[in-house]
Every structure is written in C-alpha cells, then in structure tokens.
Write a protein that holds these residues in place. Structure first.
Motif, short mmCIF file in Angstrom:
data_model
loop_
_atom_site.label_atom_id
_atom_site.label_comp_id
_atom_site.label_asym_id
_atom_site.label_seq_id
_atom_site.Cartn_x
_atom_site.Cartn_y
_atom_site.Cartn_z
N GLN A 96 0.88 -1.44 0.01
CA GLN A 96 0.12 0.03 0.04
C GLN A 96 0.86 1.22 0.08
O GLN A 96 0.78 2.05 -0.82
CB GLN A 96 -0.78 -0.08 1.14
N ALA A 97 1.85 1.33 0.83
CA ALA A 97 2.78 2.48 0.88
C ALA A 97 3.53 2.65 -0.62
O ALA A 97 3.76 3.58 -0.85
CB ALA A 97 3.86 2.22 2.07
N ASP A 100 1.10 4.38 -2.87
CA ASP A 100 0.90 5.60 -2.71
C ASP A 100 2.18 6.59 -3.10
O ASP A 100 2.15 7.63 -3.61
CB ASP A 100 0.62 5.93 -1.16
N GLN A 101 3.28 6.15 -3.05
CA GLN A 101 4.53 6.77 -3.21
C GLN A 101 4.69 6.98 -4.90
O GLN A 101 5.21 7.54 -5.38
CB GLN A 101 6.01 6.03 -2.76
N LYS A 103 1.97 7.32 -6.84
CA LYS A 103 0.79 8.05 -7.38
C LYS A 103 1.48 9.46 -7.91
O LYS A 103 2.07 10.21 -7.07
CB LYS A 103 -0.21 8.40 -6.26
N GLU A 115 -0.49 -1.29 -10.06
CA GLU A 115 -1.50 -1.78 -9.09
C GLU A 115 -1.87 -3.01 -9.35
O GLU A 115 -1.99 -3.95 -8.38
CB GLU A 115 -2.69 -0.80 -9.21
N GLU A 180 1.88 7.75 8.90
CA GLU A 180 2.12 6.46 9.23
C GLU A 180 2.46 6.25 10.66
O GLU A 180 2.31 5.11 10.98
CB GLU A 180 3.37 6.07 8.35
#
Length: 239
Positions: A96-97, A100-101, A103, A115, A180
C-alpha cells in the motif's frame, strides 16, 4: 553513525550494520532471487542473540529505521528484546505504501499496471509480464522478496509487542508521511509517540522543500536532529 555517536555520548552502546547487499555487506547478499524479507529479520535476531550473551550489556533495545522498522519489530519478538524503537516506519503493508509513493509519478497506464502487479504479489503470485519501465521495481528476480515483504502488516506486528515501544517520526519526511507513525501508534496505544518538527527521512533537520530535501540526501555533514537523540536517550534511560 551520528545517531550511534549521539547515543554513545549518553552512555548507550549500539551495534549498527549494513544489511545484506549494501556497502560492506554486499557480498553477503547472494542471489537476489533467493533473498527474502525473513533473511533480514534473521540477521537482526542473530545480532540480538549475540549481544544478549555479552555480559557487558544490561538490556537489548532494537531500533529500526524505515524498512528496518518492520524488520526490527518482528526481530524484537523473536529475540525477546527489552524494548523497541521505530523511526520513520510505515504503518501499513509495504504494498500500500509503495502504490501511494508512485501516485502522480507514473502515466495512468503504468500506474494501473503497477497496481495489478502489486495486487498479484500481495496474493503470493509472481508476474511474468512486467513493462520495462517498471522493471526496476518489479523485475522477476526481486518478486519473491516482494512477496515475502508484502505479507507483513506493521500495525499487526507492533501490536504483538509486549515490551516498551517508542515511535519516532519527522514532520518533513518526504518518503514516509507523518500519518504512518500515527497508524502505528493507533495499533499500539501504549507506545510513546515522538513527532520531531522539521526532521526528514535521513533524521536531519531539513525544511519541506524539495530542493533542500534532495540535497540533504548527499550531504553527510548535516547532524542528526538533537531531539531524536534526546528522545531515544530518555526512553532508554526510563526502562
């Protein structure tokens, strides 16, 4: 090194080592396709056991930074450490992290593909068709490692600890957002939460300006944030 020196000045001994595949430990890495997240955990556990057998030390505290936060919290369980300190650790599974990085840094088609690949790896399945542009992240030889890494949830692992825990996080960290640390604190309500204003991912005091952040990554002369050393020292001395 600066953190170790800062702790030594307070009478706290420490051992730090390059993880497999990095710097002085590059030859210990072996084949990338054989590497697993547990390899790093086992290395930390063995260091802990060796230090536990050394009568010079009264207690063993594990400090894990960034990826080492998750490694450290699992290793602390296995070596029966006396306390654990997380610095700039993520509070969600790495899959997940990572997304996000990514994006905003990839074209829509590559983001979508990343993804799909990440989902497959999270389910324990390797992926044959990896676009060249995503090769540095998802090359075939690193996929077994990512599968072993993605299966760990930091929030669940930190909740398993029955020892004193300190969660430290800088507010100008451009790699790991402050949120986080709050997720880890939510998972471990008894933990201390040390938010250090102006500290970045390298534990240096740097403004949240992209140019200054990037420059700090290649400037070893910047000292470690004094409040981090103070906070760790206070936590350890109180145990």
């Amino acid at each position: 090194k600066y953190l170790a020196e800062g702790l030594a000045a307070q009478g706290i001994a420490s051992v730090r080592y390059d993880k497999r595949g990095v710097a002085e430990s590059v030859k210990a890495a072996g084949s990338e396709s054989d590497l697993r997240f547990e390899t790093y955990i086992d290395d930390a556990v063995l260091w802990g056991k060796q230090l536990r057998a050394d009568k010079r030390f009264s207690s063993i505290i594990v400090i894990g930074h960034s990826e080492g936060s998750l490694i450290g919290m699992v290793a602390a369980q296995k070596m029966n450490a006396d306390a654990f300190i997380s610095i700039a650790g993520v509070g969600r599974p790495a899959s997940q992290a990572l997304l996000d990085q990514l994006k905003g840094k990839l074209p829509a088609d590559l983001q979508s593909r990343a993804e799909v690949i990440t989902k497959s790896l999270s389910e324990g399945k390797t992926v044959e068709d990896v676009p060249p542009a995503l090769g540095p992240l998802f090359r075939h030889s690193v996929q077994p490692y990512l599968i072993s890494y993605f299966k760990y949830d930091p929030a669940k692992e930190i909740a398993k600890l029955s020892i004193p825990v300190l969660i430290a996080q800088g507010t100008t960290d451009i790699q790991v957002p402050a949120q986080e640390a709050k997720l880890l604190a939510q998972a471990k309500p008894s933990a201390g939460l040390l938010m250090i204003e102006g500290m970045n991912h390298l534990l240096k005091e740097v403004p949240a300006e992209q140019e200054k952040q990037i420059k700090s990554y290649t400037d070893p002369s910047l000292p470690v944030a004094p409040k981090l050393i103070e906070g760790i020292n206070g936590f350890i001395k109180a145990i």
